[in-house]
Enzyme design. Structure first.
Site, PDB file in Angstrom:
ATOM      1  N   LYS A 102      46.116  36.545  28.638  1.00  0.00           N
ATOM      2  CA  LYS A 102      46.526  35.448  29.519  1.00  0.00           C
ATOM      3  C   LYS A 102      45.787  34.152  29.226  1.00  0.00           C
ATOM      4  CE  LYS A 102      43.321  37.950  32.037  1.00  0.00           C
ATOM      5  NZ  LYS A 102      43.077  39.410  31.966  1.00  0.00           N
ATOM      6  N   VAL A 127      50.018  39.337  32.716  1.00  0.00           N
ATOM      7  CA  VAL A 127      49.970  38.986  34.138  1.00  0.00           C
ATOM      8  C   VAL A 127      50.136  40.237  34.985  1.00  0.00           C
ATOM      9  CG1 VAL A 127      50.982  37.625  36.001  1.00  0.00           C
ATOM     10  CG2 VAL A 127      50.922  36.690  33.682  1.00  0.00           C
ATOM     11  N   GLY A 129      48.913  43.317  34.938  1.00  0.00           N
ATOM     12  CA  GLY A 129      48.921  44.666  34.384  1.00  0.00           C
ATOM     13  C   GLY A 129      50.270  45.338  34.389  1.00  0.00           C
ATOM     14  N   ILE A 131      52.574  45.559  36.741  1.00  0.00           N
ATOM     15  CA  ILE A 131      53.664  45.022  37.567  1.00  0.00           C
ATOM     16  C   ILE A 131      54.634  44.247  36.663  1.00  0.00           C
ATOM     17  CG2 ILE A 131      54.263  43.529  39.510  1.00  0.00           C
ATOM     18  CD1 ILE A 131      51.413  43.883  40.538  1.00  0.00           C
ATOM     19  N   GLY A 182      32.984  49.205  38.019  1.00  0.00           N
ATOM     20  CA  GLY A 182      33.710  48.820  36.811  1.00  0.00           C
ATOM     21  C   GLY A 182      34.869  47.875  37.053  1.00  0.00           C
ATOM     22  N   GLU A 185      33.223  42.510  35.497  1.00  0.00           N
ATOM     23  CA  GLU A 185      32.407  42.486  34.286  1.00  0.00           C
ATOM     24  C   GLU A 185      30.966  42.080  34.618  1.00  0.00           C
ATOM     25  OE1 GLU A 185      33.558  43.391  31.390  1.00  0.00           O
ATOM     26  OE2 GLU A 185      35.693  43.479  31.883  1.00  0.00           O
ATOM     27  N   LYS A 200      47.020  33.124  34.788  1.00  0.00           N
ATOM     28  CA  LYS A 200      48.233  33.897  35.088  1.00  0.00           C
ATOM     29  C   LYS A 200      49.271  33.036  35.796  1.00  0.00           C
ATOM     30  CE  LYS A 200      45.521  38.150  35.392  1.00  0.00           C
ATOM     31  NZ  LYS A 200      44.870  39.114  36.317  1.00  0.00           N
TER      32      LYS A 200
END
Length: 423
Positions: A102, A127, A129, A131, A182, A185, A200
Protein backbone atom coordinates in the site's frame (compact mmCIF):
# COMPACT_ATOMS: atom_id res chain seq x y z
CA UNK A 1 -4.35 -27.77 -18.09
CA UNK A 2 -1.53 -25.26 -18.60
CA UNK A 3 1.03 -24.20 -15.99
CA UNK A 4 1.34 -20.58 -14.82
CA UNK A 5 4.78 -19.87 -13.38
CA UNK A 6 5.03 -17.47 -10.46
CA UNK A 7 7.98 -15.69 -8.85
CA UNK A 8 7.68 -14.29 -5.33
CA UNK A 9 9.91 -11.40 -4.26
CA UNK A 10 9.81 -11.33 -0.48
CA UNK A 11 9.09 -14.67 1.20
CA UNK A 12 8.12 -13.50 4.67
CA UNK A 13 4.87 -14.14 6.52
CA UNK A 14 2.62 -13.43 3.55
CA UNK A 15 4.91 -15.06 0.99
CA UNK A 16 5.07 -18.28 3.00
CA UNK A 17 1.29 -18.27 3.34
CA UNK A 18 0.89 -17.86 -0.43
CA UNK A 19 3.10 -20.90 -1.02
CA UNK A 20 1.32 -22.93 1.68
CA UNK A 21 -2.18 -22.13 0.37
CA UNK A 22 -1.19 -22.89 -3.23
CA UNK A 23 0.05 -26.30 -2.07
CA UNK A 24 -2.74 -27.19 0.35
CA UNK A 25 -5.65 -25.92 -1.79
CA UNK A 26 -4.13 -26.61 -5.19
CA UNK A 27 -7.05 -28.68 -6.55
CA UNK A 28 -9.74 -26.07 -5.93
CA UNK A 29 -7.44 -23.21 -6.97
CA UNK A 30 -6.52 -24.97 -10.23
CA UNK A 31 -10.19 -25.70 -10.93
CA UNK A 32 -11.14 -22.06 -10.38
CA UNK A 33 -8.21 -20.65 -12.32
CA UNK A 34 -8.29 -23.16 -15.16
CA UNK A 35 -4.53 -23.61 -14.78
CA UNK A 36 -1.92 -25.09 -12.48
CA UNK A 37 -0.18 -22.41 -10.40
CA UNK A 38 3.51 -23.17 -9.94
CA UNK A 39 5.74 -21.08 -7.67
CA UNK A 40 8.99 -21.40 -9.59
CA UNK A 41 11.29 -19.18 -7.52
CA UNK A 42 11.44 -16.97 -4.46
CA UNK A 43 13.78 -14.09 -3.65
CA UNK A 44 14.81 -13.31 -0.06
CA UNK A 45 17.41 -11.13 1.63
CA UNK A 46 18.76 -13.85 3.91
CA UNK A 47 19.12 -17.42 2.65
CA UNK A 48 20.14 -18.77 6.07
CA UNK A 49 16.76 -18.02 7.66
CA UNK A 50 14.59 -21.12 8.18
CA UNK A 51 11.34 -20.85 6.22
CA UNK A 52 10.09 -24.46 5.88
CA UNK A 53 9.21 -24.11 2.22
CA UNK A 54 10.20 -26.26 -0.73
CA UNK A 55 10.69 -23.75 -3.57
CA UNK A 56 14.12 -22.64 -4.86
CA UNK A 57 15.31 -19.41 -3.20
CA UNK A 58 17.74 -16.73 -4.33
CA UNK A 59 18.95 -13.34 -3.15
CA UNK A 60 19.01 -11.93 -6.68
CA UNK A 61 15.82 -10.19 -7.81
CA UNK A 62 16.91 -10.45 -11.45
CA UNK A 63 16.59 -14.24 -11.20
CA UNK A 64 12.84 -13.62 -11.32
CA UNK A 65 12.62 -10.46 -13.42
CA UNK A 66 14.83 -11.88 -16.21
CA UNK A 67 13.29 -15.37 -16.26
CA UNK A 68 11.23 -15.57 -19.44
CA UNK A 69 9.27 -18.55 -18.10
CA UNK A 70 7.82 -16.59 -15.16
CA UNK A 71 4.38 -15.20 -16.01
CA UNK A 72 3.43 -13.41 -12.78
CA UNK A 73 5.62 -11.53 -10.28
CA UNK A 74 4.39 -11.17 -6.70
CA UNK A 75 6.01 -8.25 -4.85
CA UNK A 76 5.87 -8.57 -1.05
CA UNK A 77 8.95 -6.72 0.21
CA UNK A 78 7.24 -3.54 1.42
CA UNK A 79 8.73 -0.06 1.34
CA UNK A 80 8.45 2.36 -1.55
CA UNK A 81 11.55 2.98 -3.66
CA UNK A 82 12.89 -0.56 -4.22
CA UNK A 83 9.37 -1.99 -4.57
CA UNK A 84 8.54 0.61 -7.23
CA UNK A 85 11.65 -0.28 -9.22
CA UNK A 86 10.74 -3.97 -9.03
CA UNK A 87 7.19 -3.24 -10.17
CA UNK A 88 8.40 -1.15 -13.11
CA UNK A 89 10.87 -3.83 -14.19
CA UNK A 90 8.27 -6.58 -14.01
CA UNK A 91 5.85 -4.62 -16.16
CA UNK A 92 8.53 -3.62 -18.68
CA UNK A 93 9.41 -7.32 -18.96
CA UNK A 94 5.73 -8.00 -19.81
CA UNK A 95 5.06 -9.87 -16.57
CA UNK A 96 1.78 -9.46 -14.71
CA UNK A 97 2.25 -7.93 -11.25
CA UNK A 98 0.56 -8.69 -7.94
CA UNK A 99 1.45 -6.54 -4.94
CA UNK A 100 0.32 -6.08 -1.35
CA UNK A 101 2.30 -2.85 -1.03
CA UNK A 102 0.00 0.00 0.00
CA UNK A 103 2.84 2.46 0.68
CA UNK A 104 4.27 2.07 -2.81
CA UNK A 105 0.81 2.35 -4.39
CA UNK A 106 -0.03 5.44 -2.33
CA UNK A 107 2.78 7.25 -4.14
CA UNK A 108 3.08 5.46 -7.49
CA UNK A 109 -0.26 3.89 -8.43
CA UNK A 110 -0.84 6.24 -11.36
CA UNK A 111 2.75 5.86 -12.57
CA UNK A 112 2.31 2.09 -12.68
CA UNK A 113 -1.01 2.37 -14.49
CA UNK A 114 0.70 4.39 -17.24
CA UNK A 115 3.51 1.84 -17.57
CA UNK A 116 1.25 -1.21 -17.51
CA UNK A 117 -1.05 -0.46 -20.47
CA UNK A 118 -2.78 -3.84 -20.92
CA UNK A 119 -0.52 -5.81 -18.53
CA UNK A 120 -2.62 -6.69 -15.48
CA UNK A 121 -1.80 -5.46 -11.97
CA UNK A 122 -3.49 -7.00 -8.95
CA UNK A 123 -3.44 -5.20 -5.60
CA UNK A 124 -6.41 -6.53 -3.61
CA UNK A 125 -4.08 -7.42 -0.73
CA UNK A 126 -2.87 -3.83 -0.35
CA UNK A 127 -6.02 -2.70 1.48
CA UNK A 128 -7.56 -4.55 4.42
CA UNK A 129 -6.00 -7.97 3.85
CA UNK A 130 -8.68 -10.55 3.12
CA UNK A 131 -11.60 -8.12 2.65
CA UNK A 132 -12.40 -7.86 -1.10
CA UNK A 133 -12.91 -4.10 -1.03
CA UNK A 134 -10.82 -3.44 -4.16
CA UNK A 135 -13.03 -5.73 -6.25
CA UNK A 136 -16.15 -4.26 -4.68
CA UNK A 137 -15.20 -0.74 -5.80
CA UNK A 138 -13.83 -1.76 -9.22
CA UNK A 139 -16.60 -4.19 -10.13
CA UNK A 140 -19.47 -4.74 -7.72
CA UNK A 141 -20.27 -1.06 -7.20
CA UNK A 142 -19.20 0.18 -10.63
CA UNK A 143 -22.73 1.40 -11.50
CA UNK A 144 -22.70 3.79 -8.53
CA UNK A 145 -21.40 7.20 -7.69
CA UNK A 146 -19.66 6.61 -4.35
CA UNK A 147 -21.18 9.24 -2.08
CA UNK A 148 -19.14 8.37 1.01
CA UNK A 149 -16.70 5.83 2.35
CA UNK A 150 -15.73 5.36 6.00
CA UNK A 151 -13.30 2.68 7.01
CA UNK A 152 -11.45 1.21 9.96
CA UNK A 153 -8.42 0.47 7.81
CA UNK A 154 -5.78 -0.39 10.41
CA UNK A 155 -6.22 -3.33 12.77
CA UNK A 156 -3.40 -2.35 15.12
CA UNK A 157 -4.85 1.03 15.99
CA UNK A 158 -8.32 -0.50 16.27
CA UNK A 159 -7.01 -3.10 18.74
CA UNK A 160 -5.33 -0.39 20.84
CA UNK A 161 -8.50 1.72 20.96
CA UNK A 162 -10.61 -1.33 21.81
CA UNK A 163 -8.34 -2.11 24.78
CA UNK A 164 -8.40 1.50 25.95
CA UNK A 165 -12.20 1.68 25.77
CA UNK A 166 -13.17 -1.76 27.06
CA UNK A 167 -10.45 -2.32 29.66
CA UNK A 168 -9.73 1.26 30.78
CA UNK A 169 -6.11 0.96 29.71
CA UNK A 170 -3.92 3.89 28.74
CA UNK A 171 -2.40 4.21 25.29
CA UNK A 172 1.11 3.00 26.16
CA UNK A 173 -0.15 -0.11 27.97
CA UNK A 174 -2.43 -1.00 25.05
CA UNK A 175 0.35 -0.45 22.51
CA UNK A 176 2.74 -2.66 24.49
CA UNK A 177 0.11 -5.39 24.60
CA UNK A 178 -0.40 -5.11 20.83
CA UNK A 179 3.34 -5.52 20.32
CA UNK A 180 3.53 -8.53 22.62
CA UNK A 181 0.71 -10.22 20.67
CA UNK A 182 2.38 -9.48 17.34
CA UNK A 183 -0.29 -7.02 16.16
CA UNK A 184 2.12 -4.06 16.26
CA UNK A 185 5.69 -3.85 14.98
CA UNK A 186 8.65 -2.86 17.16
CA UNK A 187 8.34 0.50 15.35
CA UNK A 188 4.56 1.01 15.24
CA UNK A 189 4.72 4.54 13.81
CA UNK A 190 2.74 4.01 10.60
CA UNK A 191 -0.02 2.19 12.45
CA UNK A 192 -0.54 4.65 15.29
CA UNK A 193 0.12 7.92 13.41
CA UNK A 194 -2.47 7.21 10.70
CA UNK A 195 0.07 6.75 7.90
CA UNK A 196 -0.87 3.17 7.06
CA UNK A 197 -4.58 4.00 6.95
CA UNK A 198 -3.77 7.07 4.85
CA UNK A 199 -2.02 4.95 2.22
CA UNK A 200 -5.03 2.64 2.02
CA UNK A 201 -7.54 5.50 1.80
CA UNK A 202 -5.67 7.02 -1.14
CA UNK A 203 -5.87 3.71 -3.03
CA UNK A 204 -9.60 3.43 -2.36
CA UNK A 205 -10.12 7.06 -3.42
CA UNK A 206 -8.43 6.32 -6.74
CA UNK A 207 -10.89 3.49 -7.36
CA UNK A 208 -13.94 5.41 -6.22
CA UNK A 209 -13.17 8.79 -7.76
CA UNK A 210 -10.17 8.51 -10.10
CA UNK A 211 -8.35 11.06 -7.98
CA UNK A 212 -4.55 11.20 -7.75
CA UNK A 213 -3.78 12.51 -4.26
CA UNK A 214 -0.66 11.91 -2.19
CA UNK A 215 -0.34 11.56 1.61
CA UNK A 216 0.84 15.17 2.01
CA UNK A 217 -2.35 16.40 0.33
CA UNK A 218 -4.79 15.07 2.92
CA UNK A 219 -5.40 15.23 6.67
CA UNK A 220 -3.64 12.34 8.40
CA UNK A 221 -3.65 12.17 12.21
CA UNK A 222 -3.09 9.32 14.65
CA UNK A 223 -4.32 8.02 17.98
CA UNK A 224 -1.28 8.73 20.19
CA UNK A 225 -2.85 11.55 22.19
CA UNK A 226 -6.22 9.99 23.04
CA UNK A 227 -6.75 9.60 26.78
CA UNK A 228 -9.35 8.53 29.33
CA UNK A 229 -11.06 11.94 29.36
CA UNK A 230 -11.79 11.68 25.64
CA UNK A 231 -13.13 8.14 26.00
CA UNK A 232 -15.33 9.16 28.96
CA UNK A 233 -16.77 12.13 27.06
CA UNK A 234 -17.48 9.97 24.00
CA UNK A 235 -19.18 7.30 26.07
CA UNK A 236 -21.36 9.78 27.95
CA UNK A 237 -22.71 11.22 24.71
CA UNK A 238 -23.20 7.91 22.90
CA UNK A 239 -20.05 7.81 20.78
CA UNK A 240 -17.27 5.31 20.14
CA UNK A 241 -13.79 6.50 19.11
CA UNK A 242 -12.29 4.94 15.99
CA UNK A 243 -9.41 5.78 13.68
CA UNK A 244 -11.31 6.33 10.43
CA UNK A 245 -10.37 6.81 6.81
CA UNK A 246 -13.08 9.04 5.35
CA UNK A 247 -13.92 9.97 1.76
CA UNK A 248 -16.91 12.10 0.80
CA UNK A 249 -18.18 13.31 -2.57
CA UNK A 250 -19.69 16.79 -2.65
CA UNK A 251 -20.56 17.76 -6.24
CA UNK A 252 -17.19 17.70 -8.04
CA UNK A 253 -15.08 17.85 -4.86
CA UNK A 254 -13.74 14.92 -2.85
CA UNK A 255 -12.69 15.29 0.76
CA UNK A 256 -10.18 12.79 2.09
CA UNK A 257 -9.04 12.48 5.69
CA UNK A 258 -7.70 10.00 8.24
CA UNK A 259 -8.05 10.76 11.94
CA UNK A 260 -9.65 9.61 15.19
CA UNK A 261 -13.38 10.23 15.08
CA UNK A 262 -16.29 10.03 17.48
CA UNK A 263 -19.06 8.03 15.82
CA UNK A 264 -22.51 6.96 16.99
CA UNK A 265 -22.32 3.70 18.97
CA UNK A 266 -25.32 2.41 17.03
CA UNK A 267 -23.53 2.57 13.68
CA UNK A 268 -22.42 -0.83 12.44
CA UNK A 269 -18.85 0.36 11.87
CA UNK A 270 -18.54 1.42 15.52
CA UNK A 271 -19.00 -2.25 16.48
CA UNK A 272 -15.86 -3.34 14.60
CA UNK A 273 -13.48 -4.23 17.43
CA UNK A 274 -10.04 -5.69 18.07
CA UNK A 275 -7.76 -6.22 15.08
CA UNK A 276 -10.65 -6.46 12.61
CA UNK A 277 -11.25 -3.99 9.77
CA UNK A 278 -14.56 -2.66 8.53
CA UNK A 279 -15.53 -0.39 5.64
CA UNK A 280 -18.86 1.30 4.99
CA UNK A 281 -19.47 2.37 1.39
CA UNK A 282 -22.50 4.41 0.34
CA UNK A 283 -23.43 4.29 -3.34
CA UNK A 284 -26.06 6.51 -4.93
CA UNK A 285 -27.95 3.44 -6.23
CA UNK A 286 -27.15 0.60 -3.85
CA UNK A 287 -27.23 2.58 -0.61
CA UNK A 288 -24.91 1.51 2.22
CA UNK A 289 -22.87 -1.68 2.03
CA UNK A 290 -20.54 -2.89 4.77
CA UNK A 291 -17.37 -4.99 4.41
CA UNK A 292 -15.89 -6.68 7.45
CA UNK A 293 -13.03 -9.06 8.08
CA UNK A 294 -9.39 -9.65 8.94
CA UNK A 295 -7.32 -6.74 7.73
CA UNK A 296 -3.88 -8.30 8.09
CA UNK A 297 -2.06 -11.56 8.78
CA UNK A 298 -0.42 -14.12 6.57
CA UNK A 299 -3.38 -16.22 5.43
CA UNK A 300 -5.98 -13.44 4.90
CA UNK A 301 -3.50 -11.33 2.91
CA UNK A 302 -2.29 -14.36 0.95
CA UNK A 303 -5.92 -15.19 0.13
CA UNK A 304 -6.25 -11.77 -1.52
CA UNK A 305 -2.95 -12.24 -3.39
CA UNK A 306 -4.12 -15.57 -4.82
CA UNK A 307 -7.50 -14.13 -5.79
CA UNK A 308 -5.63 -11.58 -7.93
CA UNK A 309 -3.58 -14.35 -9.53
CA UNK A 310 -6.72 -16.28 -10.43
CA UNK A 311 -8.35 -13.18 -11.89
CA UNK A 312 -5.27 -12.47 -14.01
CA UNK A 313 -5.22 -16.06 -15.34
CA UNK A 314 -8.91 -15.82 -16.23
CA UNK A 315 -8.05 -12.78 -18.35
CA UNK A 316 -10.28 -10.41 -16.41
CA UNK A 317 -7.99 -7.42 -16.83
CA UNK A 318 -9.22 -3.85 -16.74
CA UNK A 319 -7.81 -0.46 -15.91
CA UNK A 320 -5.75 -0.88 -12.75
CA UNK A 321 -7.56 1.92 -10.95
CA UNK A 322 -11.02 1.31 -12.34
CA UNK A 323 -11.43 4.34 -14.60
CA UNK A 324 -9.73 7.45 -15.89
CA UNK A 325 -11.12 10.94 -15.41
CA UNK A 326 -12.71 12.56 -18.46
CA UNK A 327 -14.11 15.99 -19.24
CA UNK A 328 -17.53 14.69 -18.14
CA UNK A 329 -16.34 12.83 -15.03
CA UNK A 330 -13.69 14.86 -13.24
CA UNK A 331 -13.24 15.25 -9.49
CA UNK A 332 -10.84 17.48 -7.59
CA UNK A 333 -9.54 17.24 -4.05
CA UNK A 334 -11.30 19.50 -1.59
CA UNK A 335 -8.79 21.81 0.15
CA UNK A 336 -8.11 20.65 3.69
CA UNK A 337 -8.99 23.99 5.24
CA UNK A 338 -12.50 23.93 3.71
CA UNK A 339 -13.49 20.54 5.14
CA UNK A 340 -16.36 20.84 7.63
CA UNK A 341 -16.99 18.85 10.78
CA UNK A 342 -18.06 19.06 14.38
CA UNK A 343 -15.21 18.97 16.88
CA UNK A 344 -14.56 17.76 20.39
CA UNK A 345 -11.95 19.91 22.20
CA UNK A 346 -10.08 18.94 25.37
CA UNK A 347 -8.52 21.78 27.36
CA UNK A 348 -6.40 21.78 30.51
CA UNK A 349 -6.77 25.22 32.14
CA UNK A 350 -6.18 27.32 35.22
CA UNK A 351 -9.17 26.84 37.50
CA UNK A 352 -10.06 30.48 37.97
CA UNK A 353 -12.80 32.87 36.98
CA UNK A 354 -12.80 34.40 33.52
CA UNK A 355 -11.09 31.50 31.72
CA UNK A 356 -14.26 30.14 30.15
CA UNK A 357 -15.15 33.62 28.94
CA UNK A 358 -11.73 33.93 27.25
CA UNK A 359 -12.17 30.58 25.53
CA UNK A 360 -15.72 31.38 24.44
CA UNK A 361 -14.60 34.74 23.06
CA UNK A 362 -11.90 33.15 20.88
CA UNK A 363 -14.31 30.53 19.56
CA UNK A 364 -16.95 33.17 18.82
CA UNK A 365 -14.44 35.34 16.94
CA UNK A 366 -13.78 32.33 14.71
CA UNK A 367 -17.51 31.70 14.16
CA UNK A 368 -17.43 28.52 16.27
CA UNK A 369 -20.35 27.80 18.58
CA UNK A 370 -20.40 25.32 21.47
CA UNK A 371 -23.01 22.55 21.55
CA UNK A 372 -21.87 20.67 24.68
CA UNK A 373 -19.69 21.63 27.63
CA UNK A 374 -18.29 19.69 30.60
CA UNK A 375 -15.83 20.78 33.27
CA UNK A 376 -13.94 18.21 35.33
CA UNK A 377 -11.90 18.63 38.47
CA UNK A 378 -8.44 17.09 38.48
CA UNK A 379 -6.06 16.10 41.28
CA UNK A 380 -3.62 18.87 40.44
CA UNK A 381 -4.51 21.96 42.49
CA UNK A 382 -5.96 24.98 40.68
CA UNK A 383 -6.32 23.01 37.46
CA UNK A 384 -9.45 21.98 35.56
CA UNK A 385 -10.30 19.99 32.45
CA UNK A 386 -12.76 21.54 30.02
CA UNK A 387 -14.32 19.18 27.50
CA UNK A 388 -16.55 20.65 24.83
CA UNK A 389 -18.11 19.89 21.48
CA UNK A 390 -18.80 22.40 18.73
CA UNK A 391 -21.45 22.81 16.10
CA UNK A 392 -20.38 22.40 12.47
CA UNK A 393 -17.38 24.51 11.46
CA UNK A 394 -14.37 24.38 9.13
CA UNK A 395 -10.83 23.06 9.52
CA UNK A 396 -9.53 26.59 8.95
CA UNK A 397 -11.70 28.05 11.71
CA UNK A 398 -10.79 25.35 14.23
CA UNK A 399 -7.08 25.63 13.39
CA UNK A 400 -7.12 29.39 13.88
CA UNK A 401 -9.02 29.04 17.16
CA UNK A 402 -6.64 26.39 18.50
CA UNK A 403 -3.63 28.53 17.59
CA UNK A 404 -5.13 31.45 19.53
CA UNK A 405 -6.04 29.26 22.51
CA UNK A 406 -2.45 28.02 22.75
CA UNK A 407 -1.33 31.59 23.37
CA UNK A 408 -3.55 32.09 26.43
CA UNK A 409 -1.62 31.97 29.71
CA UNK A 410 -4.54 30.14 31.29
CA UNK A 411 -4.19 27.17 28.86
CA UNK A 412 -1.78 24.71 30.51
CA UNK A 413 -1.41 22.15 27.69
CA UNK A 414 -1.91 22.26 23.95
CA UNK A 415 -5.61 21.78 23.17
CA UNK A 416 -6.53 18.39 21.68
CA UNK A 417 -9.31 17.84 19.13
CA UNK A 418 -11.24 14.84 17.83
CA UNK A 419 -13.65 15.23 14.94
CA UNK A 420 -17.27 14.12 15.43
CA UNK A 421 -18.87 12.19 12.56
CA UNK A 422 -22.64 12.49 12.94
CA UNK A 423 -23.69 11.74 9.37
Amino acid sequence: MRNINIGIIGVGTVGRSVIKILEENKEIISARAGAHLVVKKGVVKNLSKIRNISIPLSTNIQDILDDEEIDIVIELIGGVKEAYEIAKSALKNKKALVTANKAMLAYHRYDLQKIAHDIPIGFEASVCGGIPIIKALKDGLSANHILALRGILNGTSNYILTQMIQNNQDFQTSLKQAQELGYAEADPSLDINGGDAGHKLLILASLAYGIDAKPKDIIIEGIQSINADDIEFADEFGYAIKLLGIAKKQKDEIELRVHPAMIDKNKMISKVEGVMNGISVIGDRVGETLYYGAGAGGDPTASAVISDIIEIIRGKSSLMLGFEQTSQISFKLKPKEKIQSRYYIRLSVDDKSGVLAQIASILTQNNISISTFLQKEVKQKNTAKMLLATHMTTELAIKNAIDELKNLESILQDPYIIRIEDE
